[in-house]
Scaffold this motif. Structure first.
Motif, PDB file in Angstrom:
ATOM      1  N   ARG A   8       0.633  -1.262   0.027  1.00 45.22           N
ATOM      2  CA  ARG A   8      -0.145  -0.005   0.070  1.00 45.22           C
ATOM      3  C   ARG A   8       0.814   1.344  -0.074  1.00 45.22           C
ATOM      4  O   ARG A   8       1.820   1.095   0.818  1.00 45.22           O
ATOM      5  CB  ARG A   8      -0.740   0.025   1.239  1.00 45.22           C
ATOM      6  N   GLU A   9       0.482   2.254  -0.589  1.00 39.65           N
ATOM      7  CA  GLU A   9       1.074   3.621  -0.627  1.00 39.65           C
ATOM      8  C   GLU A   9       0.732   4.235   0.474  1.00 39.65           C
ATOM      9  O   GLU A   9      -0.432   4.442   0.709  1.00 39.65           O
ATOM     10  CB  GLU A   9       0.739   4.198  -2.190  1.00 39.65           C
ATOM     11  N   LEU A  10       1.760   4.666   1.147  1.00 32.84           N
ATOM     12  CA  LEU A  10       1.371   5.713   2.123  1.00 32.84           C
ATOM     13  C   LEU A  10       1.791   7.081   1.968  1.00 32.84           C
ATOM     14  O   LEU A  10       3.104   7.561   1.565  1.00 32.84           O
ATOM     15  CB  LEU A  10       2.209   5.484   3.510  1.00 32.84           C
ATOM     16  N   LYS A  11       0.847   8.033   1.712  1.00 33.26           N
ATOM     17  CA  LYS A  11       1.170   9.545   1.500  1.00 33.26           C
ATOM     18  C   LYS A  11       1.433  10.453   2.783  1.00 33.26           C
ATOM     19  O   LYS A  11       0.450  10.279   3.805  1.00 33.26           O
ATOM     20  CB  LYS A  11       0.260   9.970   0.472  1.00 33.26           C
ATOM     21  N   LYS A  12       2.362  11.117   2.700  1.00 36.83           N
ATOM     22  CA  LYS A  12       2.666  11.992   3.745  1.00 36.83           C
ATOM     23  C   LYS A  12       1.736  13.421   3.664  1.00 36.83           C
ATOM     24  O   LYS A  12       1.507  13.843   2.717  1.00 36.83           O
ATOM     25  CB  LYS A  12       3.913  12.482   4.030  1.00 36.83           C
ATOM     26  N   ARG A  13       1.182  13.615   4.872  1.00 33.49           N
ATOM     27  CA  ARG A  13       0.556  14.959   4.850  1.00 33.49           C
ATOM     28  C   ARG A  13       1.409  16.150   4.586  1.00 33.49           C
ATOM     29  O   ARG A  13       1.079  17.059   3.731  1.00 33.49           O
ATOM     30  CB  ARG A  13      -0.142  15.194   6.360  1.00 33.49           C
ATOM     31  N   HIS A  14       2.663  16.094   4.959  1.00 35.40           N
ATOM     32  CA  HIS A  14       3.443  16.924   4.678  1.00 35.40           C
ATOM     33  C   HIS A  14       4.944  16.217   4.627  1.00 35.40           C
ATOM     34  O   HIS A  14       5.363  15.248   5.155  1.00 35.40           O
ATOM     35  CB  HIS A  14       4.018  17.988   5.989  1.00 35.40           C
ATOM     36  N   ALA A  15       5.654  16.453   3.321  1.00 33.45           N
ATOM     37  CA  ALA A  15       6.886  15.781   3.021  1.00 33.45           C
ATOM     38  C   ALA A  15       7.981  16.131   4.076  1.00 33.45           C
ATOM     39  O   ALA A  15       7.715  17.278   4.743  1.00 33.45           O
ATOM     40  CB  ALA A  15       7.486  16.459   1.744  1.00 33.45           C
ATOM     41  N   VAL A  22      14.571  14.297   1.090  1.00 37.56           N
ATOM     42  CA  VAL A  22      13.275  14.674   1.364  1.00 37.56           C
ATOM     43  C   VAL A  22      12.210  13.297   0.935  1.00 37.56           C
ATOM     44  O   VAL A  22      12.575  12.681  -0.130  1.00 37.56           O
ATOM     45  CB  VAL A  22      12.667  15.861   0.574  1.00 37.56           C
ATOM     46  N   SER A  23      11.175  13.047   1.763  1.00 41.37           N
ATOM     47  CA  SER A  23      10.495  12.060   1.505  1.00 41.37           C
ATOM     48  C   SER A  23       8.940  12.505   1.541  1.00 41.37           C
ATOM     49  O   SER A  23       8.426  13.057   2.493  1.00 41.37           O
ATOM     50  CB  SER A  23      10.643  10.696   2.513  1.00 41.37           C
ATOM     51  N   ALA A  24       8.145  12.382   0.599  1.00 43.38           N
ATOM     52  CA  ALA A  24       6.878  12.397   0.303  1.00 43.38           C
ATOM     53  C   ALA A  24       5.809  11.513   0.368  1.00 43.38           C
ATOM     54  O   ALA A  24       4.570  11.568   0.840  1.00 43.38           O
ATOM     55  CB  ALA A  24       6.344  13.556  -0.869  1.00 43.38           C
ATOM     56  N   SER A  25       6.236  10.342   0.229  1.00 45.49           N
ATOM     57  CA  SER A  25       5.483   9.132   0.155  1.00 45.49           C
ATOM     58  C   SER A  25       6.293   7.948   0.077  1.00 45.49           C
ATOM     59  O   SER A  25       7.631   7.948  -0.134  1.00 45.49           O
ATOM     60  CB  SER A  25       4.390   8.953  -0.872  1.00 45.49           C
ATOM     61  N   SER A  26       5.806   6.649   0.538  1.00 51.90           N
ATOM     62  CA  SER A  26       6.268   5.512   0.525  1.00 51.90           C
ATOM     63  C   SER A  26       5.370   4.271   0.033  1.00 51.90           C
ATOM     64  O   SER A  26       4.072   4.515   0.477  1.00 51.90           O
ATOM     65  CB  SER A  26       7.172   5.077   1.737  1.00 51.90           C
ATOM     66  N   THR A  27       5.815   3.184  -0.444  1.00 54.54           N
ATOM     67  CA  THR A  27       5.105   2.005  -0.565  1.00 54.54           C
ATOM     68  C   THR A  27       5.527   0.781   0.486  1.00 54.54           C
ATOM     69  O   THR A  27       6.781   0.557   0.342  1.00 54.54           O
ATOM     70  CB  THR A  27       4.943   1.546  -2.023  1.00 54.54           C
ATOM     71  N   ASN A  28       4.531   0.624   1.336  1.00 51.90           N
ATOM     72  CA  ASN A  28       4.992  -0.336   2.431  1.00 51.90           C
ATOM     73  C   ASN A  28       4.253  -1.693   2.367  1.00 51.90           C
ATOM     74  O   ASN A  28       3.381  -1.682   1.542  1.00 51.90           O
ATOM     75  CB  ASN A  28       4.671   0.110   3.885  1.00 51.90           C
ATOM     76  N   LEU A  29       4.792  -2.685   2.673  1.00 55.64           N
ATOM     77  CA  LEU A  29       4.551  -3.847   2.445  1.00 55.64           C
ATOM     78  C   LEU A  29       3.804  -4.432   3.913  1.00 55.64           C
ATOM     79  O   LEU A  29       4.472  -4.477   4.911  1.00 55.64           O
ATOM     80  CB  LEU A  29       5.568  -4.762   2.061  1.00 55.64           C
ATOM     81  N   PHE A  30       2.616  -5.014   3.789  1.00 56.03           N
ATOM     82  CA  PHE A  30       1.919  -5.605   4.877  1.00 56.03           C
ATOM     83  C   PHE A  30       1.898  -7.039   4.876  1.00 56.03           C
ATOM     84  O   PHE A  30       1.439  -7.744   3.785  1.00 56.03           O
ATOM     85  CB  PHE A  30       0.445  -4.878   5.171  1.00 56.03           C
ATOM     86  N   VAL A  31       2.308  -7.706   5.830  1.00 55.08           N
ATOM     87  CA  VAL A  31       2.376  -9.082   5.881  1.00 55.08           C
ATOM     88  C   VAL A  31       1.513  -9.756   6.950  1.00 55.08           C
ATOM     89  O   VAL A  31       1.405  -9.552   8.008  1.00 55.08           O
ATOM     90  CB  VAL A  31       3.805  -9.611   6.112  1.00 55.08           C
ATOM     91  N   THR A  32       0.661 -10.843   6.407  1.00 54.11           N
ATOM     92  CA  THR A  32      -0.232 -11.302   7.340  1.00 54.11           C
ATOM     93  C   THR A  32       0.107 -12.822   7.508  1.00 54.11           C
ATOM     94  O   THR A  32       0.252 -13.663   6.550  1.00 54.11           O
ATOM     95  CB  THR A  32      -1.838 -11.143   6.755  1.00 54.11           C
ATOM     96  N   VAL A  33      -0.004 -13.376   8.692  1.00 55.68           N
ATOM     97  CA  VAL A  33       0.438 -14.924   9.063  1.00 55.68           C
ATOM     98  C   VAL A  33      -0.985 -15.244   9.569  1.00 55.68           C
ATOM     99  O   VAL A  33      -1.370 -14.948  10.462  1.00 55.68           O
ATOM    100  CB  VAL A  33       1.672 -14.911   9.774  1.00 55.68           C
ATOM    101  N   GLN A  34      -1.333 -16.568   9.038  1.00 57.40           N
ATOM    102  CA  GLN A  34      -2.534 -16.996   9.766  1.00 57.40           C
ATOM    103  C   GLN A  34      -2.274 -18.618   9.907  1.00 57.40           C
ATOM    104  O   GLN A  34      -1.537 -19.234   9.142  1.00 57.40           O
ATOM    105  CB  GLN A  34      -3.827 -17.203   8.702  1.00 57.40           C
ATOM    106  N   THR A  35      -2.775 -18.992  11.110  1.00 60.57           N
ATOM    107  CA  THR A  35      -2.605 -20.284  11.533  1.00 60.57           C
ATOM    108  C   THR A  35      -4.022 -20.622  12.264  1.00 60.57           C
ATOM    109  O   THR A  35      -4.463 -20.154  13.242  1.00 60.57           O
ATOM    110  CB  THR A  35      -1.586 -20.514  12.439  1.00 60.57           C
ATOM    111  N   LYS A  36      -4.608 -21.892  11.611  1.00 63.95           N
ATOM    112  CA  LYS A  36      -5.996 -22.081  12.348  1.00 63.95           C
ATOM    113  C   LYS A  36      -6.988 -20.996  12.108  1.00 63.95           C
ATOM    114  O   LYS A  36      -7.000 -20.583  11.070  1.00 63.95           O
ATOM    115  CB  LYS A  36      -5.886 -22.577  13.668  1.00 63.95           C
TER     116      LYS A  36
END
Length: 344
Positions: A8-15, A22-36
């Motif tokens: 998912r892309e995360l956009k900053k309110r202010h760079a 300088v950073s204005a946004s990033s794409t982060n990785l979300f990981v889900t692990v499931q057991t039972k």
């Protein structure tokens, strides 16, 4: 166990501008692990060793798919990932997800699972490098939105320490009468001579401490800077893992750990233990993270003298929920696990 990945892309309110860029946004990785019937969720904010979410996901899928069956034990898994040279920022997502999963399996909030009280000091809220004429408006906005108790001011401007002093003084003037504490992070943007001058000057202008005054390539100069210092010196970029602490312990006052630098909660616990063994102060910070990773950091908040868990406050929007800010303190929901979840 079943693993799922969501970028998912995360956009900053202010760079956010720091000494390195300088950073204005990033794409982060979300990981889900499931057991039972249980699942845990973690987050990777790309960085050293895996500069993109794609690289994080590639490293994790290749590693997990080649294992005979990754253990649910976060400690064993962390060492296996480290031996396989998995980027810490990528592994942090798995480590956080495993701890979240364990909390849900046993039906306990993560802090309780770890034997920690549900308490923490107020977080600093960061203000990036800005021209002095923009500072007053930004400070007023931060205080209005967050009721911050502390501001962490990014210095180390490429324009030099005169620009740093002008910006700091504008922040200092903007918080007069508000009882807001000030801290400084140079992100390695000063030379030894500049660091000496700035630390001495800041000590006369109500600064609590200075973080990462020198570039990591200049760690050998910390001994000289530490001598006769006028303010406590914390290091950030100079320490990634617990094993980095002993070589610097005699020349610093504290360590700022980040889950993305060390690979998650598992190594964070070792960093705190090592820092305390060397009689050092402790701090937890963040990269460009949502409430998922911030919640994991907040779950171990009782371990720290200083907290800098504020990146989710500058997202527009935050893709996750589960946190609140009360009297400047990042607070988790009292539910099993770290308490954060992705919004649809």
């Amino acid at each position: 166990m079943r693993w799922e990945y969501d970028q998912r892309e995360l956009k900053k309110r202010h760079a956010l501008r720091i000494s390195r860029g300088v950073s204005a946004s990033s794409t982060n990785l979300f990981v889900t692990v499931q057991t039972k019937n249980y699942f845990g969720i973690g987050e990777a904010a790309p960085g050293t060793g895996a500069a993109t979410a794609d690289l994080c996901q590639q490293q994790l899928t290749e590693f997990i798919n080649t294992q005979d069956g990754i253990t649910l034990n976060p400690f064993d898994s962390w060492f296996a990932a480290r031996e396989a040279a998995i980027a810490p920022c990528a592994w942090a997502a798995v480590d956080i997800a495993l701890w979240d999963l364990h909390g849900k399996i046993v039906g306990q909030p993560l802090h309780q699972l770890l034997g920690l009280p549900n308490r923490a000091v107020a977080t600093s809220v960061t203000i990036g490098i800005l021209p002095p004429d923009e500072v007053r408006e930004r400070v007023a906005e931060i205080l209005d939105l967050t009721d911050a108790k502390f501001l962490k001011i990014k210095l180390g401007s490429p324009s030099g320490i005169d620009a740093d002093q002008m910006m700091y003084m504008q922040v200092w003037e903007s918080v007069q009468g508000s009882n807001v504490g000030l801290r400084v992070d140079a992100n390695g943007g000063w030379t030894l001579s500049d660091a000496r001058r700035m630390i001495s000057w800041l000590s006369e202008h109500n600064c609590d401490y200075v973080e990462q005054p020198l570039n990591t390539n200049d760690d050998d100069q910390l001994e000289e800077l530490f001598r006769n210092r006028a303010l406590p010196i914390f290091v950030d970029e100079s320490v990634n893992f617990s094993t980095d602490i002993p070589r610097l312990a005699r020349f610093i006052d504290g360590v700022n750990l980040k889950l993305m630098k060390c690979g998650g909660i598992t190594e964070a616990l070792r960093i705190v233990a090592t820092a305390r063994a060397h009689k050092l102060g402790t701090m937890i910070g963040c990269m460009g993270e949502s409430s998922v990773s911030i919640a994991a950091g907040a779950a171990i908040g009782a371990l720290f003298d200083h907290i800098d868990l504020d990146s989710h406050l500058n997202l527009d929007p935050d893709p996750a929920s589960g946190l609140d800010l009360k009297d400047g303190v990042v607070c988790m929901e009292s539910v099993p696990g770290h308490g954060a979840s992705l919004l649809c």
